[in-house]
Design an enzyme around this catalytic site. Structure first.
Site, PDB file in Angstrom:
ATOM      1  N   LYS A 172       2.976 -15.506   2.176  1.00  0.00           N
ATOM      2  CA  LYS A 172       2.856 -16.296   0.942  1.00  0.00           C
ATOM      3  C   LYS A 172       4.282 -16.637   0.517  1.00  0.00           C
ATOM      4  CE  LYS A 172       0.294 -17.905  -2.468  1.00  0.00           C
ATOM      5  NZ  LYS A 172      -0.706 -18.978  -2.321  1.00  0.00           N
ATOM      6  N   TYR A 229       0.820  -1.213   0.000  1.00  0.00           N
ATOM      7  CA  TYR A 229       0.000   0.000   0.000  1.00  0.00           C
ATOM      8  C   TYR A 229       0.857   1.268   0.000  1.00  0.00           C
ATOM      9  CZ  TYR A 229      -4.106  -2.868   1.091  1.00  0.00           C
ATOM     10  OH  TYR A 229      -5.119  -3.785   1.047  1.00  0.00           O
ATOM     11  N   ASP A 251      -3.627 -18.018   1.808  1.00  0.00           N
ATOM     12  CA  ASP A 251      -4.825 -18.659   1.244  1.00  0.00           C
ATOM     13  C   ASP A 251      -5.374 -19.718   2.199  1.00  0.00           C
ATOM     14  OD1 ASP A 251      -2.403 -19.851   0.676  1.00  0.00           O
ATOM     15  OD2 ASP A 251      -2.915 -20.465  -1.361  1.00  0.00           O
ATOM     16  N   ASP A 298     -11.061  -8.137   7.779  1.00  0.00           N
ATOM     17  CA  ASP A 298     -12.480  -8.007   7.438  1.00  0.00           C
ATOM     18  C   ASP A 298     -13.172  -9.369   7.457  1.00  0.00           C
ATOM     19  OD1 ASP A 298     -12.303  -5.286   7.240  1.00  0.00           O
ATOM     20  OD2 ASP A 298     -13.096  -5.149   5.202  1.00  0.00           O
ATOM     21  N   ASP A 328      -5.379  -6.560   5.833  1.00  0.00           N
ATOM     22  CA  ASP A 328      -6.584  -5.811   5.470  1.00  0.00           C
ATOM     23  C   ASP A 328      -7.709  -6.791   5.154  1.00  0.00           C
ATOM     24  OD1 ASP A 328      -8.369  -3.876   4.705  1.00  0.00           O
ATOM     25  OD2 ASP A 328      -7.303  -3.284   2.893  1.00  0.00           O
TER      26      ASP A 328
HETATM   27 MG    MG Z   1     -10.446  -2.934   5.034  1.00  0.00          MG
END
Ligand code: MG
Ligand code: NAI
Length: 355
Positions: free
Chosen positions: A191, A141, A223, A251, A247
């Site tokens: 990963k 990000y 994963d 969620d 992130d």
């Molecule tokens: Mg989020």
């Protein structure tokens, strides 16, 4: 020495829910004699209306020298037409940056009284008690990016994922320290079968783990972790991962909890930290006095635990919230036949009585 708590209500239901959490902290202060003082500051659309900026310098300065920041929520349709750089939501990014909030902690604990609200079967959800520790100011990000370039006659774009050893060490230490306050287990998620950054991540976490013999470490590919969260979420204690994976996984994990109004979070910095519910400003119910204050009250409990090191006081708040639910009280978002409906103020008083 007094402990200065900066309270930033923000917009929408922010005012109502932070007022509830402050009331709870005041009750805790009577009982545990921590010596908290509260100082209110503006941010978000409310601040934009008053000062023309969603994050006044005065708010940043106060937060910087505080012992902890309690944040409500920002945003609302009222500011939809405001220029992007001045949008209410910019206040959160600005605080993260200015306070150097490098980690986001999201606990997912499902109260026994609320297992039926989860989209997962009650038998999978009962006993879930995990926390996701997400790196917040590095990774893809914040890496170099290219919005558009031509290569071999095709348009392409790219984002660069990179992590340094000190960045990974810092977040790993926080994860191990967090595990020490809990059940002593860390799952590092990466990963590493594909990504170089993940291999550096895994090496570094493993090295840091050598300094924490009392904490058990295992590694999972992201994963697989996404699947395990849905299949057997009770296996996790502390999950530590980078910005992008964190992130998405946080969620996913939040939804296991079943109710957005219940979920707290902490953003940790070197000098001060910020605590806020994961939900937004809920403009649809703002000002009606019916918002669920528990997400913010549990955020205040995290402030007690992580910033003031008052674990017993934090536990008292969490237990009181649990007890209020077990005793059958529900705010409108969770109310069903057979339960006692409580508005924001009533729920707050019910919790305070149980401290
Ligand atoms: Mg989020
Ligand atoms: P939201 O979380 O504010 O609301 C989603 C739904 O959940 C609404 O129906 C709302 O009434 C309900 N809800 C949320 N919190 C509740 C509570 N404590 N008690 C009872 N019901 C609750 O998300 P939405 O609608 O997408 O965003 C509204 C505004 O909040 C937007 O401007 C958004 O940008 C902002 N936002 C701010 C955040 C922050 O300040 N950290 C985080 C997420 C959104």
């Amino acid at each position: 020495m007094a402990k200065k708590i900066v309270v930033i209500p923000g917009d929408g239901i922010g005012e109502e829910i932070t007022a509830s959490a402050v009331r709870v902290l005041q009750r805790i202060d009577e009982k545990f004699r921590i010596g908290m003082v509260f100082e209110k500051h503006d941010a978000g659309g409310t601040a934009y209306d008053l000062y023309g900026t969603p994050l006044p310098q005065e708010t940043i300065d106060a937060a910087r020298v505080s012992d902890g920041v309690l944040f409500g929520a920002v945003g609302g349709d009222k500011w939809d037409a405001v220029a992007p750089a001045l949008r209410p939501e910019r206040a959160i990014l600005g605080l993260r940056k200015n306070l150097g909030l490098y980690a986001n902690l999201r606990p997912v604990k499902v109260a026994d009284a609320l297992t039926e609200y989860s989209p997962l079967k009650p038998e999978l959800v009962r006993g879930v008690d995990l926390v996701i520790v997400r790196e917040l100011i590095g990774g893809i990000y914040f890496g170099e990016k290219c919005e558009s370039e031509m290569q071999d006659g095709h348009e392409r774009a790219w984002d660069l994922e990179n992590y340094s050893v000190p960045e990974v060490e810092r977040i790993s230490k926080l994860a191990f320290e967090t595990a020490r306050l809990r059940r002593g287990r860390v799952t590092s998620v990466d990963k590493a079968n594909v990504l170089a950054t993940s291999r550096l991540w895994r090496r570094t976490v493993t090295k840091v783990a050598a300094g924490y013999n009392d904490v058990e470490l295992n590694h999972l590919y992201v994963d697989n972790c996404a699947m395990q969260l849905a299949v057997r979420p009770t296996q996790f204690d502390v999950i530590v991962t980078g910005n992008l994976f964190g992130d998405i996984l946080s969620d996913e994990a939040a939804v296991i909890g079943g109710s957005i109004g219940m979920m707290p979070s902490a953003s940790i910095g070197a000098n001060t930290s910020l605590y806020e519910p994961i939900h937004g400003s809920a403009p649809d119910i703002a000002g009606k006095g019916i918002a669920n204050p528990i997400g913010t009250i549990l955020s205040a409990a995290m402030l007690l635990r992580y910033s003031l090191h008052e674990d017993e006081a934090a536990k008292a708040v969490e237990d009181a919230c649990d007890k209020a639910l077990t005793d059958g009280y529900r705010t409108a978002d969770l109310w069903k036949d057979g339960f006692t409906k409580a508005n924001t103020t009533e729920m707050t008083e019910i919790i305070i009585k149980r401290i």
